[in-house]
Motif scaffolding. Structure first.
Motif, PDB file in Angstrom:
ATOM      1  N   CYS A  18       0.885  -1.146  -0.112  1.00 48.96           N
ATOM      2  CA  CYS A  18      -0.034  -0.155   0.116  1.00 48.96           C
ATOM      3  C   CYS A  18       1.056   1.318  -0.047  1.00 48.96           C
ATOM      4  N   GLU A  19       0.546   2.072  -0.748  1.00 51.93           N
ATOM      5  CA  GLU A  19       1.244   3.197  -1.237  1.00 51.93           C
ATOM      6  C   GLU A  19       0.421   4.341  -0.915  1.00 51.93           C
ATOM      7  N   LEU A  20       0.547   5.707  -0.298  1.00 53.04           N
ATOM      8  CA  LEU A  20      -0.157   6.733  -0.303  1.00 53.04           C
ATOM      9  C   LEU A  20       0.256   8.022  -0.505  1.00 53.04           C
ATOM     10  N   ARG A  21       0.279   8.830  -1.377  1.00 50.18           N
ATOM     11  CA  ARG A  21       1.028   9.969  -1.878  1.00 50.18           C
ATOM     12  C   ARG A  21      -0.035  11.300  -1.959  1.00 50.18           C
ATOM     13  N   SER A  22       0.291  12.246  -1.557  1.00 54.18           N
ATOM     14  CA  SER A  22      -0.639  13.657  -1.607  1.00 54.18           C
ATOM     15  C   SER A  22       0.172  14.678  -1.967  1.00 54.18           C
ATOM     16  N   TYR A  27      -9.182  21.384  -3.281  1.00 48.26           N
ATOM     17  CA  TYR A  27     -10.357  20.364  -2.600  1.00 48.26           C
ATOM     18  C   TYR A  27      -9.639  19.075  -2.246  1.00 48.26           C
ATOM     19  N   CYS A  28     -10.640  18.165  -1.838  1.00 51.92           N
ATOM     20  CA  CYS A  28     -10.035  16.522  -1.503  1.00 51.92           C
ATOM     21  C   CYS A  28     -10.473  15.894  -2.759  1.00 51.92           C
ATOM     22  N   ASP A  29      -9.096  15.363  -3.454  1.00 47.95           N
ATOM     23  CA  ASP A  29      -9.316  14.582  -4.696  1.00 47.95           C
ATOM     24  C   ASP A  29      -8.791  13.422  -4.466  1.00 47.95           C
ATOM     25  N   ILE A  30      -9.376  12.284  -4.377  1.00 49.84           N
ATOM     26  CA  ILE A  30      -8.998  10.932  -4.048  1.00 49.84           C
ATOM     27  C   ILE A  30      -9.077  10.065  -5.376  1.00 49.84           C
ATOM     28  N   SER A  31      -7.940   9.494  -5.615  1.00 47.22           N
ATOM     29  CA  SER A  31      -7.741   8.315  -6.804  1.00 47.22           C
ATOM     30  C   SER A  31      -7.320   7.115  -6.223  1.00 47.22           C
ATOM     31  N   MET A  48     -12.467   5.277   3.471  1.00 46.03           N
ATOM     32  CA  MET A  48     -11.698   5.266   4.754  1.00 46.03           C
ATOM     33  C   MET A  48     -10.622   6.554   4.603  1.00 46.03           C
ATOM     34  N   ILE A  49      -9.992   6.690   3.311  1.00 42.77           N
ATOM     35  CA  ILE A  49      -9.123   7.956   3.350  1.00 42.77           C
ATOM     36  C   ILE A  49      -9.855   9.148   3.354  1.00 42.77           C
ATOM     37  N   ALA A  50     -11.160   9.387   2.951  1.00 43.87           N
ATOM     38  CA  ALA A  50     -11.945  10.628   3.056  1.00 43.87           C
ATOM     39  C   ALA A  50     -12.150  10.892   4.690  1.00 43.87           C
ATOM     40  N   GLU A  51     -12.253   9.919   5.301  1.00 41.68           N
ATOM     41  CA  GLU A  51     -12.775  10.015   6.846  1.00 41.68           C
ATOM     42  C   GLU A  51     -11.427  10.876   7.596  1.00 41.68           C
ATOM     43  N   LYS A  52     -10.056  10.548   6.947  1.00 41.34           N
ATOM     44  CA  LYS A  52      -8.942  11.059   7.690  1.00 41.34           C
ATOM     45  C   LYS A  52      -8.366  12.152   6.928  1.00 41.34           C
ATOM     46  N   ILE A  53      -8.599  12.344   5.701  1.00 38.90           N
ATOM     47  CA  ILE A  53      -8.185  13.445   4.860  1.00 38.90           C
ATOM     48  C   ILE A  53      -9.205  14.476   4.095  1.00 38.90           C
ATOM     49  N   SER A  54      -9.204  15.617   4.341  1.00 37.29           N
ATOM     50  CA  SER A  54     -10.240  16.634   3.969  1.00 37.29           C
ATOM     51  C   SER A  54      -9.803  17.597   2.648  1.00 37.29           C
ATOM     52  N   ARG A  55      -8.377  17.529   2.413  1.00 36.73           N
ATOM     53  CA  ARG A  55      -7.865  18.404   1.510  1.00 36.73           C
ATOM     54  C   ARG A  55      -6.664  17.936   0.941  1.00 36.73           C
ATOM     55  N   GLY A  56      -6.782  18.068  -0.293  1.00 36.35           N
ATOM     56  CA  GLY A  56      -5.319  17.545  -1.041  1.00 36.35           C
ATOM     57  C   GLY A  56      -5.731  16.532  -2.211  1.00 36.35           C
ATOM     58  N   LYS A  57      -4.856  16.450  -3.063  1.00 40.83           N
ATOM     59  CA  LYS A  57      -4.976  15.314  -4.083  1.00 40.83           C
ATOM     60  C   LYS A  57      -4.317  14.166  -3.479  1.00 40.83           C
ATOM     61  N   VAL A  58      -4.936  13.192  -3.167  1.00 41.97           N
ATOM     62  CA  VAL A  58      -4.445  12.061  -2.735  1.00 41.97           C
ATOM     63  C   VAL A  58      -4.444  10.851  -3.543  1.00 41.97           C
ATOM     64  N   GLU A  59      -3.340  10.200  -3.590  1.00 43.46           N
ATOM     65  CA  GLU A  59      -3.474   8.903  -4.639  1.00 43.46           C
ATOM     66  C   GLU A  59      -2.976   7.974  -3.855  1.00 43.46           C
ATOM     67  N   CYS A  60      -3.851   6.722  -3.649  1.00 47.37           N
ATOM     68  CA  CYS A  60      -3.610   5.544  -2.912  1.00 47.37           C
ATOM     69  C   CYS A  60      -3.312   4.427  -3.972  1.00 47.37           C
ATOM     70  N   THR A  61      -2.269   3.670  -3.812  1.00 41.60           N
ATOM     71  CA  THR A  61      -2.000   2.428  -4.843  1.00 41.60           C
ATOM     72  C   THR A  61      -1.904   1.224  -3.989  1.00 41.60           C
ATOM     73  N   ILE A  62      -2.559   0.222  -4.455  1.00 44.64           N
ATOM     74  CA  ILE A  62      -2.279  -0.824  -3.516  1.00 44.64           C
ATOM     75  C   ILE A  62      -2.228  -2.150  -4.647  1.00 44.64           C
ATOM     76  N   ASN A  63      -1.156  -3.005  -4.400  1.00 43.68           N
ATOM     77  CA  ASN A  63      -0.828  -4.145  -5.498  1.00 43.68           C
ATOM     78  C   ASN A  63      -0.430  -5.392  -4.454  1.00 43.68           C
ATOM     79  N   TYR A  64      -0.225  -6.253  -5.233  1.00 45.06           N
ATOM     80  CA  TYR A  64       0.332  -7.635  -4.521  1.00 45.06           C
ATOM     81  C   TYR A  64       1.357  -8.213  -5.224  1.00 45.06           C
TER      82      TYR A  64
END
Length: 284
Positions: A18-22, A27-31, A48-64
């Motif tokens: 799991c990797e998170l970047r912002s 505004y709050c923009d989650i991808s 889950m991310i929106a519950e913790k982050i209210s502003r910023g461009k956030v990119e969540c990458t999950i891989n295996y």
């Protein structure tokens, strides 16, 4: 606010990453970028991310990545292998020269290797726990950067207030210099000046050039910035608004200025306000 966090966890047959970047965003923009097998969890992860982050461009990458352990048996779909070979034989009959391929080529073909049966609930729980852990680190990174930004903005705010005090002290000197300048000018032009009329004109001119109200509002807005910075909830948008108000008052101060030093104070105020505004774009 810029931040980065990454974590991994292991299941019996998979390693999850799991990797998170912002980066800065108004505004709050989650991808969410996840493999197809995790697609059903996308909405849950976003929430889950929106519950913790209210502003910023956030990119969540999950891989295996599949784990390769000692004693692991490779399971092959033999029906798929036979179907592939039959299709290959038919294709080769149409080709002028047959092309050879190895068993490894066959194994690399989609659908040939069979993965172990997956427990969807186990994967979902593991992904949620991994994201929760990564989010915790992510929020800590943003909090540390936020503390540094707060110190920078607080320092600029203190300098703004010092300039306000300097301008307030300068007002009587500006008005006195203006009065003397007008008296001298009129004395040069008129043999017997009407000083009563002169006083009336000075009063009107003083009212037009009076910047006490602007300085009071600058003081109030800067005090509010310092107060807001101490709050624990997201304050970025409110600080944006306060920067607009500070800039408006600084512009008015500059336009009313009838003195070189007062003009310089207005310019320095605008520079400080712009420096704060740029930093505030990084604040949630």
């Amino acid at each position: 606010m810029t931040a980065y966090a990454a974590n991994e966890t292991e299941l019996s047959y998979l390693t999850l990453y799991c990797e998170l970047r912002s980066v800065n965003h108004r505004y709050c923009d989650i991808s969410i970028k996840i493999p197809e097998r995790f697609a059903l969890h996308g909405a849950d992860l976003r929430a889950m991310i929106a519950e913790k982050i209210s502003r910023g461009k956030v990119e969540c990458t999950i891989n295996y990545k599949k784990q390769s352990k000692d004693g692991q048996v490779l399971t092959v779909n033999m029906d798929a292998v036979q179907a592939l070979l039959n299709a290959t034989t038919q294709i080769e009959q149409l080709m002028p020269a047959a092309l050879s391929f190895s068993a490894l080529d066959i194994l690399a073909f989609p659908g040939i290797q069979q993965e172990p049966d997956t427990d969807k609930d186990e994967i979902q729980q593991a992904v949620r726990l991994l994201l929760t852990k990564t989010l915790g680190h992510f929020v800590e990174v943003r909090a540390r950067e936020g503390a540094q930004l707060r110190a920078v903005i607080d320092d600029r705010c203190q300098k703004v207030q010092e300039l306000i005090v300097l301008a307030q002290k300068r007002i009587p000197e500006v008005l006195l210099a203006l009065r003397n300048k007008l008296k001298d000018k009129i004395a040069e032009l008129v043999a017997q000046p009407d000083f009563d009329r002169l006083e009336q004109e000075l009063v009107l001119l003083t009212q037009k050039l009076d910047v006490a109200e602007e300085l009071d509002r600058l003081q109030a807005h800067s005090n509010e910035v310092i107060r807001v910075l101490k709050q624990s909830e997201p304050v970025g948008r409110r600080l944006d608004f306060l920067m607009q108000e500070l800039n408006r008052e600084a512009n008015t101060l500059g336009s009313k200025s009838a003195d070189k030093e007062m003009t310089q104070i207005a310019i320095e105020l605008k520079v400080l306000i712009e420096q704060m505004r740029e930093q505030i774009q990084n604040i949630e």
